[in-house]
Design an enzyme around this catalytic site. Structure first.
Site, PDB file in Angstrom:
ATOM      1  N   THR A  95       0.844  -1.197   0.000  1.00  5.95           N
ATOM      2  CA  THR A  95       0.000   0.000   0.000  1.00  5.95           C
ATOM      3  C   THR A  95       0.878   1.246   0.000  1.00  5.95           C
ATOM      4  O   THR A  95       1.945   1.266   0.613  1.00  5.95           O
ATOM      5  CB  THR A  95      -0.949   0.021   1.205  1.00  5.95           C
ATOM      6  OG1 THR A  95      -0.210   0.196   2.414  1.00  5.95           O
ATOM      7  CG2 THR A  95      -1.751  -1.273   1.290  1.00  5.95           C
ATOM      8  N   SER A 140       5.770   5.720  -3.938  1.00  4.51           N
ATOM      9  CA  SER A 140       6.906   6.583  -3.617  1.00  4.51           C
ATOM     10  C   SER A 140       7.528   6.145  -2.296  1.00  4.51           C
ATOM     11  O   SER A 140       6.961   5.328  -1.569  1.00  4.51           O
ATOM     12  CB  SER A 140       6.473   8.055  -3.522  1.00  4.51           C
ATOM     13  OG  SER A 140       5.520   8.227  -2.479  1.00  4.51           O
ATOM     14  N   GLY A 186       7.606   2.737   0.494  1.00  6.54           N
ATOM     15  CA  GLY A 186       6.690   1.814  -0.158  1.00  6.54           C
ATOM     16  C   GLY A 186       7.165   1.419  -1.541  1.00  6.54           C
ATOM     17  O   GLY A 186       7.114   0.238  -1.918  1.00  6.54           O
ATOM     18  N   SER A 246       7.561   2.609  12.754  1.00  5.97           N
ATOM     19  CA  SER A 246       8.620   3.607  12.795  1.00  5.97           C
ATOM     20  C   SER A 246       9.350   3.489  14.118  1.00  5.97           C
ATOM     21  O   SER A 246       8.763   3.044  15.125  1.00  5.97           O
ATOM     22  CB  SER A 246       8.031   5.019  12.671  1.00  5.97           C
ATOM     23  OG  SER A 246       8.984   6.012  13.026  1.00  5.97           O
ATOM     24  N   TYR A 252       1.895  11.089  15.629  1.00  5.43           N
ATOM     25  CA  TYR A 252       2.629  10.097  14.831  1.00  5.43           C
ATOM     26  C   TYR A 252       3.175   8.989  15.719  1.00  5.43           C
ATOM     27  O   TYR A 252       2.973   7.794  15.456  1.00  5.43           O
ATOM     28  CB  TYR A 252       3.766  10.790  14.080  1.00  5.43           C
ATOM     29  CG  TYR A 252       4.572   9.864  13.201  1.00  5.43           C
ATOM     30  CD1 TYR A 252       4.030   9.347  12.025  1.00  5.43           C
ATOM     31  CD2 TYR A 252       5.885   9.517  13.531  1.00  5.43           C
ATOM     32  CE1 TYR A 252       4.770   8.499  11.208  1.00  5.43           C
ATOM     33  CE2 TYR A 252       6.628   8.679  12.716  1.00  5.43           C
ATOM     34  CZ  TYR A 252       6.066   8.176  11.562  1.00  5.43           C
ATOM     35  OH  TYR A 252       6.803   7.331  10.756  1.00  5.43           O
TER      36      TYR A 252
END
Length: 260
Positions: free
Chosen positions: A13, A17, A20, A139, A152
Site C-alpha cells: 500500500t 513513492s 513503499g 517507525s 505520529y
C-alpha cells in the site's frame, strides 16, 4: 538467494513513492507480481513503469471501505495475495496543544485504519488458505516517542500492538503478521523536510543533517539517512522468513539503545 516468491502476489500500500516504492521494487526484483495503490493514476503509472513489467497500480483510497475492497479485488484477479505490506502513513511536526480532535482522527485513519481495512479483507483469505504474510510498516518513533510528533508516535505505537494482536490469530495456520520499524530515511518527504529546515535556519542541508544527528538523534550509530532500498530488502526478508511471527524488526540505524 531465492526467497520463493516468484509469481506470487504482493500488495504494497502506498507503493508509489518513498519506502513503499522501495519495498515494491524489492518484491518485484525477486519475481513477485506487485500491486500498489495511490490516489493519482499518473503517479501510479510512472511508479509501475519504474518498478517493472510485473507491477500494477490502482487508484484506491484505503481511508474508505470501498477503496480497500477495490484494492483487494484488483490484486485477487491475478492470484491469491501471498504478501501484504501496510505502508500508508502520514507524519508532521506539530505542537501537541495545537493538534485538533479532527487532526487526531486523521492520523488514526491514515496510520491505522488504512491497514486495518485491507488486512481485514486479505488476512481472512490467507487464513482460509493457510498461507500468507502481512507486514506493518511502523517507525522507530513508535518506541522512541517524539515530543513534537505526538500523534505520529502514538499511532505507530498502536500499530505495534495491532500487529502483535493479529498474529495471535495465526497460531498453527502458516500465516504470519510482523512489524518493520524503519528509522529516518532518505525519502522525498524527509528530504523535503530537511531542505525546509535548512532554509529556515540559514544552513545547508548537510549542516542541518549534522545538527539533527548531533542534537536530536545523538545515539544514532550510522549518523546518516537510511537508503530506502535497504528497507525494501529488509521487508522482503522479514515477510518470507517463516521463523518470524508476531515480532517487530528494527532498522533504525541504531538509534534506539536496546539489545532487543
Amino acid at each position: 538467494m531465492d526467497f520463493g516468491i516468484k509469481g506470487k502476489v504482493a500488495i504494497v500500500t502506498g507503493g508509489g513513492s518513498g519506502i513503499g516504492k522501495a519495498i515494491a521494487q524489492a518484491f518485484h526484483d525477486e519475481g513477485a507480481i506487485v500491486i500498489i495503490n495511490g490516489r493519482t493514476q499518473s503517479k501510479l503509472d510512472t511508479a509501475c513503469q519504474d518498478i517493472g513489467p510485473n507491477a500494477h497500480g490502482i487508484v484506491a483510497d484505503l481511508q474508505t471501505p470501498e477503496g480497500a475492497k477495490a484494492l483487494a479485488d484488483f490484486a485477487a484477479e491475478r492470484a491469491p495475495v501471498s504478501y501484504l505490506v501496510n505502508n500508508i502513513g502520514v507524519f508532521d511536526v506539530n505542537d501537541f496543544f495545537e493538534v485538533t480532535d479532527e487532526r487526531w482522527l486523521e492520523y488514526f485513519d491514515a496510520n491505522l485504519m488504512t491497514g486495518i481495512r485491507i488486512t481485514r479483507l486479505v488476512m481472512k483469505d490467507m487464513l482460509e488458505r493457510g498461507e500468507g504474510s502481512i507486514v506493518f510498516i511502523a517507525s522507530e518513533a513508535a518506541v522512541r516517542s517524539i515530543g513534537n510528533m505526538v500523534p505520529y508516535s502514538t499511532t505507530k505505537s498502536a500499530m505495534l500492538g495491532l500487529s502483535r494482536a493479529l498474529s495471535e490469530n495465526t497460531r498453527g495456520t502458516g500465516v504470519r503478521v510482523t512489524t518493520y520499524m524503519p528509522g529516518t530515511t532518505a525519502t522525498e518527504s524527509v528530504q523535503g523536510y530537511f531542505e525546509g529546515l535548512a532554509k529556515d535556519q540559514g544552513k545547508t542541508v548537510d549542516e542541518a543533517l549534522t545538527d539533527f544527528y548531533r542534537y536530536v538523534q545523538p545515539g544514532n550509530l550510522s549518523q546518516q539517512l537510511i537508503d530506502p532500498a535497504m528497507h525494501g530488502r529488509g521487508v522482503v526478508q522479514l515477510a518470507t522468513n517463516t521463523a518470524m511471527n508476531g515480532v517487530c524488526h528494527r532498522a533504525d540505524g541504531g538509534t534506539i539503545r536496546s539489545i532487543l
